[in-house]
Design an enzyme around this catalytic site. Sequence first.
Site, PDB file in Angstrom:
ATOM      1  N   ARG A  40       0.858  -1.188   0.000  1.00 23.79           N
ATOM      2  CA  ARG A  40       0.000   0.000   0.000  1.00 23.79           C
ATOM      3  C   ARG A  40       0.888   1.230   0.000  1.00 23.79           C
ATOM      4  NH1 ARG A  40       2.365   1.945   3.730  1.00 23.79           N
ATOM      5  NH2 ARG A  40       0.834   3.607   3.733  1.00 23.79           N
ATOM      6  N   GLY A  41       0.263   2.403  -0.141  1.00 19.58           N
ATOM      7  CA  GLY A  41       1.047   3.629  -0.302  1.00 19.58           C
ATOM      8  C   GLY A  41       1.205   3.882  -1.799  1.00 19.58           C
ATOM      9  N   ALA A  42       0.952   5.133  -2.212  1.00 17.65           N
ATOM     10  CA  ALA A  42       0.843   5.421  -3.644  1.00 17.65           C
ATOM     11  C   ALA A  42       2.050   4.965  -4.490  1.00 17.65           C
ATOM     12  CB  ALA A  42       0.566   6.909  -3.831  1.00 17.65           C
ATOM     13  N   ARG A  96      -7.247  -0.513  -6.950  1.00 16.31           N
ATOM     14  CA  ARG A  96      -7.559   0.568  -5.989  1.00 16.31           C
ATOM     15  C   ARG A  96      -7.736   1.855  -6.788  1.00 16.31           C
ATOM     16  NH1 ARG A  96      -4.200   1.283  -0.545  1.00 16.31           N
ATOM     17  NH2 ARG A  96      -6.113   2.302   0.151  1.00 16.31           N
ATOM     18  N   GLN A 106      -2.044   2.446   9.918  1.00 15.77           N
ATOM     19  CA  GLN A 106      -0.744   2.511   9.221  1.00 15.77           C
ATOM     20  C   GLN A 106       0.276   3.342   9.997  1.00 15.77           C
ATOM     21  OE1 GLN A 106      -3.723   2.920   7.824  1.00 15.77           O
ATOM     22  NE2 GLN A 106      -3.764   2.437   5.658  1.00 15.77           N
ATOM     23  N   ASP A 111      -1.780  10.844  -2.150  1.00 15.76           N
ATOM     24  CA  ASP A 111      -2.133   9.839  -3.156  1.00 15.76           C
ATOM     25  C   ASP A 111      -2.393  10.494  -4.496  1.00 15.76           C
ATOM     26  OD1 ASP A 111      -2.776   8.438  -0.511  1.00 15.76           O
ATOM     27  OD2 ASP A 111      -2.771   6.865  -2.046  1.00 15.76           O
ATOM     28  N   ASN A 165      -5.273  12.582   0.345  1.00 20.18           N
ATOM     29  CA  ASN A 165      -4.422  11.694   1.162  1.00 20.18           C
ATOM     30  C   ASN A 165      -5.286  10.992   2.202  1.00 20.18           C
ATOM     31  OD1 ASN A 165      -1.714  10.695   1.793  1.00 20.18           O
ATOM     32  ND2 ASN A 165      -1.961  11.758   3.730  1.00 20.18           N
ATOM     33  N   LYS A 166      -4.704  10.089   2.919  1.00 20.43           N
ATOM     34  CA  LYS A 166      -5.393   9.235   3.893  1.00 20.43           C
ATOM     35  C   LYS A 166      -6.427   9.994   4.721  1.00 20.43           C
ATOM     36  CE  LYS A 166      -5.156   5.720   4.332  1.00 20.43           C
ATOM     37  NZ  LYS A 166      -6.169   4.846   3.701  1.00 20.43           N
TER      38      LYS A 166
HETATM   39  O1  MRU Z   1      -4.479   3.352   2.180  1.00 17.47           O
HETATM   40  P1  MRU Z   1      -2.994   3.521   2.085  1.00 17.47           P
HETATM   41  O2  MRU Z   1      -2.253   2.965   3.251  1.00 17.47           O
HETATM   42  O3  MRU Z   1      -2.465   3.043   0.753  1.00 17.47           O
HETATM   43  O4  MRU Z   1      -2.811   5.093   2.121  1.00 17.47           O
HETATM   44  C1  MRU Z   1      -1.513   5.617   2.008  1.00 17.47           C
HETATM   45  C2  MRU Z   1      -1.459   7.093   2.135  1.00 17.47           C
HETATM   46  O5  MRU Z   1      -2.439   7.767   2.297  1.00 17.47           O
HETATM   47  C3  MRU Z   1      -0.099   7.717   1.961  1.00 17.47           C
HETATM   48  O6  MRU Z   1       0.004   8.889   2.711  1.00 17.47           O
HETATM   49  C4  MRU Z   1       0.119   8.063   0.480  1.00 17.47           C
HETATM   50  O7  MRU Z   1      -0.137   6.957  -0.333  1.00 17.47           O
HETATM   51  C5  MRU Z   1       1.483   8.559   0.210  1.00 17.47           C
HETATM   52  S1  MRU Z   1       2.690   7.307   0.362  1.00 17.47           S
HETATM   53  C6  MRU Z   1       4.196   7.947  -0.017  1.00 17.47           C
END
Ligand code: MRU
Length: 320
Positions: free
Chosen positions: A44-46, A78, A172, A213, A222-223
């Site tokens: 996970r994470g962009a 996703r 996370q 993201d 973002n999250k």
């Molecule tokens: O749902 P996730 O854990 O994939 O969400 C991740 C985030 O919101 C991060 O802040 C974002 O992807 C940036 S990662 C460098």
Amino acid sequence: MKTMKWKNNKLILIDQTKLPDELSYFTCENYKDVIVAIKTMVVRGAPAIGVAAAFGMVLGDLAGENLDQVAEEIKTSRPTAVNLFWAVDRVLESENPLEEALTMYEEDIETNLAIGKNGAEIISDGDTILTHCNAGALACVDYGTALGVIRSAYNEKKDIDVICDETRPLGQGARLSVWEMQQENIPVKLIPDVAAGYLMQKEEVDKVVIGADRVAKDGIVNKIGSLMIALAAKRFNVLFYVAAPLSTFDHDISIYDTEIEERGSEEVTRYGGSRICPERTEVRNPAFDIVPKDLITGIITEKGIIDPEKFDEFFEKLKE
Ligand code: MRU
């Protein structure tokens, strides 16, 4: 620490659903495994999703699949992180999918090091930095964006403290960001998400640094939880920075036109394996927040720090 490795024509991912209790791996032998890994948040994470998706395309190619079809399928895994779409299209347009994916893998590390270096300039000795979710090495191939900025400042011997929001519902921040900071002995404290406003009001936070993201022309996505932090930061004059690579930019669209992922209700109704609300409770579980640009102090990229009010100028310069 690398979040993923390409070995013997397989993609090996750190299984992030098992951290911090267990450092174990999830092996993708075909592109469908990559889709499962992205959907279930093994990865996970962009930026990490983007590079994993690129290797998913490679696995499809090696199996002789129709790559247009594989691309369409991977893109459904996703909806919010723009890197996923960017990476799949980049491999699709390339002549050699494996070479392209390996290049993206290396580029991701270089990019994060550059973001870290640029971002460290805004961190002062003595700062307490609040971060949300995990925009660390685990969210990328290595090093991280927001946590990359923190790593760089720490490596430059700045005396800093880090506060990680727990990041409900999937934790996370608690599970991954705290773990990453501890691996490098960077001073870190965990807080419940709801405590961020209080700490800013008490002047215990100097800066917020988070990832994104999607960076659009009028703000970032973002999250979930990012908007409340940004609002509190504005109210209490705390600088609010976003660290993101240019691969996360989607300059032509508005943040309000981004598809916000809604995830399953069990992520909210259960905590640590136990139900925390009555049976049959109805749930909303949006996974991402929309943060308008007037709440953002600056966006830290590999090419420098952008004032969100000067987006257009920045993009014109990039084209030169
Ligand atoms: O749902 P996730 O854990 O994939 O969400 C991740 C985030 O919101 C991060 O802040 C974002 O992807 C940036 S990662 C460098």
